[in-house]
Design a protein around this motif. Structure first.
Motif, PDB file in Angstrom:
ATOM      1  N   GLY A 228      -1.067  -8.008  -9.585  1.00  0.00           N
ATOM      2  CA  GLY A 228      -0.853  -7.042  -8.196  1.00  0.00           C
ATOM      3  C   GLY A 228      -1.392  -5.495  -8.618  1.00  0.00           C
ATOM      4  N   ASP A 229      -1.874  -5.650  -9.401  1.00  0.00           N
ATOM      5  CA  ASP A 229      -1.999  -4.043  -9.727  1.00  0.00           C
ATOM      6  C   ASP A 229      -3.235  -3.514  -8.571  1.00  0.00           C
ATOM      7  OD1 ASP A 229      -5.109  -3.808 -11.658  1.00  0.00           O
ATOM      8  OD2 ASP A 229      -4.340  -6.285 -12.284  1.00  0.00           O
ATOM      9  N   GLU A 230      -3.003  -2.428  -9.022  1.00  0.00           N
ATOM     10  CA  GLU A 230      -4.298  -1.608  -8.257  1.00  0.00           C
ATOM     11  C   GLU A 230      -6.078  -1.726  -9.099  1.00  0.00           C
ATOM     12  OE1 GLU A 230      -2.317   2.294  -6.791  1.00  0.00           O
ATOM     13  OE2 GLU A 230      -0.824   0.822  -8.573  1.00  0.00           O
ATOM     14  N   GLY A 231      -5.858  -2.325 -10.111  1.00  0.00           N
ATOM     15  CA  GLY A 231      -7.381  -2.180 -10.555  1.00  0.00           C
ATOM     16  C   GLY A 231      -8.277  -1.403 -11.447  1.00  0.00           C
TER      17      GLY A 231
ATOM     18  N   ASN B 253       3.632  -5.784  -6.508  1.00  0.00           N
ATOM     19  CA  ASN B 253       2.777  -5.033  -6.060  1.00  0.00           C
ATOM     20  C   ASN B 253       3.083  -3.529  -6.293  1.00  0.00           C
ATOM     21  OD1 ASN B 253       1.702  -3.210  -3.402  1.00  0.00           O
ATOM     22  ND2 ASN B 253       3.337  -2.123  -2.863  1.00  0.00           N
ATOM     23  N   GLU B 254       1.355  -3.199  -6.957  1.00  0.00           N
ATOM     24  CA  GLU B 254       1.330  -2.199  -7.847  1.00  0.00           C
ATOM     25  C   GLU B 254       2.114  -1.477  -8.639  1.00  0.00           C
ATOM     26  OE1 GLU B 254      -1.408  -0.338  -3.598  1.00  0.00           O
ATOM     27  OE2 GLU B 254       0.434   0.619  -4.251  1.00  0.00           O
TER      28      GLU B 254
ATOM     29  N   MET C  48       1.075  -1.139   0.232  1.00  0.00           N
ATOM     30  CA  MET C  48      -0.179   0.082  -0.062  1.00  0.00           C
ATOM     31  C   MET C  48       0.986   1.511  -0.232  1.00  0.00           C
ATOM     32  SD  MET C  48      -2.016   3.220   1.546  1.00  0.00           S
ATOM     33  CE  MET C  48      -1.283   2.505   2.275  1.00  0.00           C
ATOM     34  N   ARG C  49       0.768   2.474  -0.721  1.00  0.00           N
ATOM     35  CA  ARG C  49       1.227   3.567  -0.756  1.00  0.00           C
ATOM     36  C   ARG C  49      -0.249   4.142  -0.473  1.00  0.00           C
ATOM     37  NH1 ARG C  49       5.900   5.828  -2.121  1.00  0.00           N
ATOM     38  NH2 ARG C  49       5.942   8.099  -2.460  1.00  0.00           N
ATOM     39  N   THR C  50      -0.200   5.579   0.413  1.00  0.00           N
ATOM     40  CA  THR C  50      -1.261   6.949  -0.202  1.00  0.00           C
ATOM     41  C   THR C  50      -1.062   7.205  -1.190  1.00  0.00           C
ATOM     42  OG1 THR C  50      -1.346   6.683   2.132  1.00  0.00           O
ATOM     43  CG2 THR C  50      -2.716   8.123   1.208  1.00  0.00           C
ATOM     44  N   LYS C  51      -1.423   7.566  -1.966  1.00  0.00           N
ATOM     45  CA  LYS C  51      -1.671   8.301  -3.296  1.00  0.00           C
ATOM     46  C   LYS C  51      -2.910   8.552  -4.197  1.00  0.00           C
ATOM     47  CE  LYS C  51      -0.261   3.998  -5.098  1.00  0.00           C
ATOM     48  NZ  LYS C  51      -0.753   2.832  -3.898  1.00  0.00           N
ATOM     49  N   ALA C  52      -1.818   9.534  -4.640  1.00  0.00           N
ATOM     50  CA  ALA C  52      -3.215   9.939  -5.146  1.00  0.00           C
ATOM     51  C   ALA C  52      -3.495   8.456  -6.848  1.00  0.00           C
ATOM     52  CB  ALA C  52      -2.383  10.972  -6.714  1.00  0.00           C
TER      53      ALA C  52
END
Length: 532
Positions: free
Chosen positions: A259-262, A216-217, A1-5
């Motif tokens: 592992g993509d953010e969708g 991851n992402e 996780m990384r808070t992001k835009a």
């Protein structure tokens, strides 16, 4: 996780979801979760789950690791997503660490070897033996692992460390540079073929691993190194197709995810979450033949969206999964604020009542390095057990996994359990009845994992127990935890440890073991328990 835009379809009824997930299972090794059509299966039965994420077990103390897995077991979380990479520069400092911290608590997995001019692996006690313990503890706890091979972000080194090793300039060279891709494949091969120093099981043969994950992402960008300007959805899709096929060529047992953010590529030019921005096309990535299921993440706070928007995001991905015909999981999610528990209840029940196959919240944590205080809440998403939030998530995990509500943590079977034989009971002189129930958790060529639950079914408290059985086909225990064992030929005797022998009326304790076998792994005979 990384808070992001775009609502695609209405939520389907729960009964419809069950029907869609109950198709004929594909052949798979016993004990491995695999894909069958649009759902997961385990030993021929549908498998859905509630789970969590945790990045720190790979460098944390053994006490910290054990504590967080014990909490996961208590909550009946059956899948944890944990990191499987920790990349640094060179040991002499001539090649810098992308993550300025470099080693994490002295731990590192990959580093630049100045003598050979290529990445090298740290297989020792301050390296991959940490991951060995994580996998072993997960197996003991009835938890399966999703393991990403690399991080998109600079934390833990990740893709940019590879680029720096190659003296590259752009973040997206990770996806296109032939040398870098070769190093990444070598890392994959090293992990898949590694023999766990705790369990003796090769990673690619271990059913504790739920799935391998490409990254991851993954994105074209990462707010560290610049992008080349030529990275597009075809860049990431081509890379994912090549790497997923490579994994499948080495490991026929495990599933693979991206592992993509969708991010959905649905032509909405004004909305970066729906226009394939940053090179991510969720539907194209998940449709690749080497990819078994879809992943998506959900952080409305960082994306400037609402909790209700998040519910629709879940529905949109379940609709997308119906189109590409594979399972999909809400792999990371988090929100802050006083209504968090209500939101988590809504989101997880939307997955359960729709056609989702699992969820992993961000982030279950336990004790910190001192073994007493809680791990710091770095991003505001920390969940600890026990807590009100943990209760909400545990109840939802049991609901989607078909686990009886509020069971005793030490006695509750996970959905990964094979059917158990009838328990055997033997009364003690005091009249107390001690019952031992044996089950096979998973098995692979030449080995298997077993578990026995000991229960005081009535009468006064007991101060100790002894379980005995006979293996019918030459099975031999190689490691046992939660008890002390002796084996003479086919006969096994297990007695309690000092900390789990005392059982009040109705209480239970569990011990587990790894064993080798040849021929067939037939169920033991004469399983019995004697109380003291």
């Amino acid at each position: 996780m990384r808070t992001k835009a775009l609502a695609v379809a209405a939520m389907l009824l729960a009964a419809t979801a069950v029907a869609l997930h109950a198709g004929t299972a594909e052949a798979a090794p016993s004990g491995f979760v695999t894909r069958s059509g649009g759902g997961f299966v385990l030993n021929g039965q549908p498998f859905r789950y509630g789970g969590t994420n945790n990045y720190h077990p790979i460098f944390a103390s053994q006490t910290m690791v054990d504590d967080v897995f014990d909490d996961a077991k208590a909550m009946d979380l059956t899948v944890m997503r944990a990191w499987a990479s920790l990349d640094i520069g060179s040991l002499d400092g001539s090649v810098p660490h992308v993550d300025g911290e470099g080693k994490k608590a002295g731990v590192y997995f990959q580093y630049w070897d100045t003598a050979t001019g290529k990445p090298a692996y740290n297989d020792g006690a301050d390296g991959l033996e940490h991951l060995d313990h994580v996998i072993s503890k997960a197996a003991q706890s009835g938890v399966r692992l999703i393991l990403p091979f690399v991080n998109n972000w600079k934390e833990f080194g990740g893709m940019d460390q590879y680029v720096k090793w190659a003296s590259g300039q752009y973040h997206d060279q990770f996806y296109t540079n032939a040398t870098i891709k070769g190093w990444y494949k070598n890392w994959i091969s090293h992990l898949l073929n590694r023999t766990n120093t705790v369990t003796g099981v090769t990673y690619k043969d271990d059913p504790t691993i739920f799935a391998w994950e490409l990254a991851n992402e993954p994105r074209c960008i990462n707010a560290n190194l610049p992008a080349s300007g030529t990275c597009a959805t075809s860049t990431l899709t081509g890379w994912a197709g090549e790497m997923s096929a490579y994994i499948k060529s080495l490991d026929a047992n495990h599933m693979v995810s991206v592992g993509d953010e969708g991010f959905l590529n649905q032509g909405n030019a004004s909305d970066w979450l729906y226009n394939g921005a940053d090179g991510v096309d969720h539907e194209a990535l998940t449709s690749l033949p080497g990819v078994d299921f879809g992943t998506y993440h959900l952080y409305p706070d960082g994306w400037g969206r609402s909790a209700d928007w998040g519910t629709q995001w879940i529905k949109d991905h379940q609709a997308a999964a119906q189109a590409y015909g594979k399972p999909v999981i809400l792999e990371e999610f988090g929100i802050t604020g006083s209504s968090r528990d209500t939101v988590y209840k809504t989101w997880t029940s939307t997955v359960r009542n729709g056609t989702g196959d699992g969820w992993n919240f961000w982030l279950l944590t336990g004790v910190d390095w001192d073994g007493v205080s809680l791990y710091p809440d770095y991003d505001g998403f920390r969940v600890y057990y026990p807590s009100a939030t943990a209760t909400v998530l545990a109840d939802e995990a049991r609901a989607i996994g078909g686990i009886a509500s509020s069971p005793s943590p030490s006695a509750s079977p996970s959905p990964s359990a094979s059917p158990s034989p009838s328990p055997s009971a033997s009364p003690s002189p005091s009249g107390t009845v001690c019952v031992a129930t044996y089950r096979t958790v998973g098995q692979w060529p030449g080995g298997f994992q077993g578990e026995v639950t000991v229960k005081n079914t009535g009468g006064p408290a007991i101060t100790g127990w002894t379980v005995t059985w006979t293996f019918p086909n030459g099975q031999t225990i190689t490691q046992l935890w939660g008890g002390r064992h002796t084996q003479s030929s086919a006969d096994v005797t297990v007695t309690n440890e000092s900390w789990n022998g005392g059982l009040s009326s109705g209480a239970s304790a569990t011990f587990g073991f790894l064993a080798g076998w040849s021929g067939t792994n037939a169920t033991p005979t004469g399983v019995s328990c004697a109380a003291r």
